[in-house]
Design a protein around this motif. Sequence first.
Motif, PDB file in Angstrom:
ATOM      1  N   LYS A 462       0.830  -1.215   0.000  1.00 46.79           N
ATOM      2  CA  LYS A 462       0.000   0.000   0.000  1.00 46.79           C
ATOM      3  C   LYS A 462       0.855   1.251   0.000  1.00 46.79           C
ATOM      4  O   LYS A 462       0.535   2.247  -0.661  1.00 46.79           O
ATOM      5  CB  LYS A 462      -0.918  -0.011   1.218  1.00 46.79           C
ATOM      6  CG  LYS A 462      -2.082  -0.996   1.127  1.00 46.79           C
ATOM      7  CD  LYS A 462      -2.969  -0.887   2.350  1.00 46.79           C
ATOM      8  CE  LYS A 462      -4.179  -1.808   2.240  1.00 46.79           C
ATOM      9  NZ  LYS A 462      -5.054  -1.733   3.435  1.00 46.79           N
ATOM     10  N   MET A 463       1.960   1.211   0.748  1.00 48.55           N
ATOM     11  CA  MET A 463       2.847   2.367   0.789  1.00 48.55           C
ATOM     12  C   MET A 463       3.476   2.610  -0.585  1.00 48.55           C
ATOM     13  O   MET A 463       3.562   3.761  -1.052  1.00 48.55           O
ATOM     14  CB  MET A 463       3.941   2.150   1.831  1.00 48.55           C
ATOM     15  CG  MET A 463       4.841   3.361   2.043  1.00 48.55           C
ATOM     16  SD  MET A 463       6.102   3.080   3.291  1.00 48.55           S
ATOM     17  CE  MET A 463       7.045   1.783   2.504  1.00 48.55           C
ATOM     18  N   MET A 464       3.881   1.535  -1.271  1.00 50.24           N
ATOM     19  CA  MET A 464       4.450   1.674  -2.616  1.00 50.24           C
ATOM     20  C   MET A 464       3.408   2.216  -3.588  1.00 50.24           C
ATOM     21  O   MET A 464       3.717   3.040  -4.459  1.00 50.24           O
ATOM     22  CB  MET A 464       4.978   0.332  -3.106  1.00 50.24           C
ATOM     23  CG  MET A 464       6.295  -0.092  -2.484  1.00 50.24           C
ATOM     24  SD  MET A 464       7.129  -1.361  -3.468  1.00 50.24           S
ATOM     25  CE  MET A 464       7.481  -0.491  -4.964  1.00 50.24           C
ATOM     26  N   LEU A 465       2.157   1.774  -3.433  1.00 51.60           N
ATOM     27  CA  LEU A 465       1.101   2.259  -4.314  1.00 51.60           C
ATOM     28  C   LEU A 465       0.873   3.760  -4.110  1.00 51.60           C
ATOM     29  O   LEU A 465       0.629   4.499  -5.072  1.00 51.60           O
ATOM     30  CB  LEU A 465      -0.192   1.477  -4.050  1.00 51.60           C
ATOM     31  CG  LEU A 465      -1.332   1.681  -5.044  1.00 51.60           C
ATOM     32  CD1 LEU A 465      -0.897   1.309  -6.469  1.00 51.60           C
ATOM     33  CD2 LEU A 465      -2.555   0.870  -4.632  1.00 51.60           C
ATOM     34  N   THR A 466       0.971   4.206  -2.865  1.00 49.89           N
ATOM     35  CA  THR A 466       0.861   5.645  -2.574  1.00 49.89           C
ATOM     36  C   THR A 466       1.991   6.410  -3.253  1.00 49.89           C
ATOM     37  O   THR A 466       1.777   7.494  -3.808  1.00 49.89           O
ATOM     38  CB  THR A 466       0.894   5.884  -1.047  1.00 49.89           C
ATOM     39  OG1 THR A 466      -0.198   5.204  -0.437  1.00 49.89           O
ATOM     40  CG2 THR A 466       0.807   7.360  -0.716  1.00 49.89           C
ATOM     41  N   VAL A 467       3.200   5.862  -3.219  1.00 48.91           N
ATOM     42  CA  VAL A 467       4.348   6.516  -3.864  1.00 48.91           C
ATOM     43  C   VAL A 467       4.116   6.635  -5.369  1.00 48.91           C
ATOM     44  O   VAL A 467       4.355   7.694  -5.975  1.00 48.91           O
ATOM     45  CB  VAL A 467       5.649   5.726  -3.571  1.00 48.91           C
ATOM     46  CG1 VAL A 467       6.807   6.282  -4.401  1.00 48.91           C
ATOM     47  CG2 VAL A 467       5.989   5.782  -2.088  1.00 48.91           C
ATOM     48  N   LEU A 468       3.615   5.562  -5.995  1.00 48.52           N
ATOM     49  CA  LEU A 468       3.448   5.551  -7.452  1.00 48.52           C
ATOM     50  C   LEU A 468       2.270   6.394  -7.931  1.00 48.52           C
ATOM     51  O   LEU A 468       2.245   6.804  -9.090  1.00 48.52           O
ATOM     52  CB  LEU A 468       3.281   4.106  -7.929  1.00 48.52           C
ATOM     53  CG  LEU A 468       4.508   3.200  -7.734  1.00 48.52           C
ATOM     54  CD1 LEU A 468       4.152   1.761  -8.089  1.00 48.52           C
ATOM     55  CD2 LEU A 468       5.680   3.688  -8.571  1.00 48.52           C
TER      56      LEU A 468
END
Length: 508
Positions: A462-468
Motif C-alpha cells: 500500500k505504501m508503494m502504491l501511494t508513492v506511485l
Amino acid sequence: MDSSGFLCRFDGQSKLLVLALLSGASGPFRALDIFQKQQRSSDMSLCSFIQTLCQEEINYRETEAKALTVLPLVCLFPALFKENLLSFIHLIQPVLPQTTILHLIKCLSQDPHSSPWVTTLVKQLKRSMGANNAECLYSPQCSQRLKELSQRLVSCSDTGGWAKCFSSGTAGSESQRAFGLSELGSQRKRKESFISLDSDGEETGSQSKRMKMDICVHECLETEEKSLKEELSESDAPAETPAKEPQPTTDLFDALPEYMKVAVLQIKELLESHTEWDQSSMDVFKVLNECDPGQVELLCRMLNFPDLPEQTLPKLCSCILAPSLDISFSTSATFIRSLLLERVLSLSEPASRCLVNAVTSLCSHCPRPMCHALIEPVLQDANIGNPQAELVSRLIEGCMDSHYKLLVLQMTLKIAWNEAVLSITHSLLDSKLDLSEELFTQFTEQLVSQGPQFTKSVKFAKMMLTVLTKYSSHVNAAHKHSLSSCLVLNETFLKKSLQAALKRISDS
C-alpha cells in the motif's frame, strides 16, 4: 468576614494582587510578577489599589460589649497579607508616590492588633524613604535576646559552638519564625517548641495559634522532603560493580537553590491531591523558567513523572503550556521525555484518552521537542508496535505541519523498518509531502533496500502504491528501474495494481 469576602471591593486587576498577597510566603514576588505583567499590558497604576485598602470599613468585634468599630480595610486582613503587602510595597517603592505610601502606613497604624513583624516592616519602609533613620527596627526584648546570644557565642568553643548555641531552641526562635518556610532546606531538628512574644513581652492567643500552624506546616514539609530523599536513594541504588559511581540524587537535591526545593515539594503535593488546580497552583510550575537542563531533569526524576496517574497528565501539560511559562527547547524536550516516553513505549493497547490529550496538546505547541524527545526514540525502539504506530500517526495527521512531517520522514530513513514503522511512513506519505528530489531519491533507495523482507506485506504494498500514485511526478528513469526490480519480488494481491501504476508513469 473572611478576607476572601473583601475581594468584591477591588477591581479585576487588583483582585489578582490581593490573591497573590494572600498566597503564602512567596506572595510578594507573585504580586510583583502580576504587577509587572499588568503594567506592560495596560500601564496599571497601584494608586487605586492602595486607595481601596485605605477605605474605611465597619468591623464587628466579638467582645463582651459587641462593639462596632470603623477601621481601614487593610487592617481587617490577616497578618500574613499585611506582611506580604509591605514587602511588596518595598519592592515597587520607586513607582509609587511617597504620599500614597505614607497614607497606607497611617492606615496600618490604626490596627489594634498589629504584629511585631508588621511594625518592623513599617519602620523599614519609612527608613527606605528617608524618615526615622535613627529609629531602631527591633524591640527592647529583641535587643536583650541579641545580647544574650552574643554572650553565648563568645563563651562557646570554636568547634561545635554554633550547634551548642542553638541546641536550646529559644535563642534562635525569633529568627526561625521570621524566615518561616524559606529555611526548608535546613536539616536542623526542632527540639523544643517555639516562643513568640509581642511588643510588650506577653504571649498572645492569635500568635500562639499561628506559631502552631507554622510549626505543623514546616514539619509536614520536612517529612515530605525526607520521604522524597529516601525514595530517590532507593531508586538510585548503585549496581553491584559500577564502572563509574554516579553522583547520588540526594546530593544533587541538596545542591538545588532553596526556592527550587520548596517548589518540588509544592508540585509533589499538588500532583498527589485530588482537588482542582487554581491559578496559584499552576504558578508553582514557573520554577521551570529558572532551571537549567540538568535541574529540569532532576526535578522530573524527583517527581516520578512516569508513575503519575494518567488522569493527571492533561492538567500537568496545560500548566507547562501556560503563557506564563517560556521554557526552552531543552527544557521542553526533557519534560516530554520524562513524562511521556516510558508510557508510550510500554503501550500494549491503544492509548487512553488522557494520554492522547496530553500528547496532542504538547505536540501542537512544542512540535520540534516532541519529534526529538518522543517520536524519534519510539521509531528507534525495537519493540515498537501497533499502539505506538497508531499514536504517532495520530500526531502526524492532526498536530504537525509539513516541515515536521518531513523531519519525521527523514528519521525513518535512518532505521530498519518493521510493520509499525511502515504504518507511520504510510501516514506521512498519505499527507502529500512536498519532497525534494534529493529526499525522494533517498526514500526510494530505502524502499528498495528494505523491500526483500516485505514481499508479503500488504502495508508495504500500500505504501508503494501511494508513492506511485501521489508522487508520480517525482519518479525519473533511475527511480523506475529501481522500483520495477522491487515490484518483481512482491507477492501480495496488490502486485498487478502496482505494476499498472508504474506502467502509467512510464507511458506518460
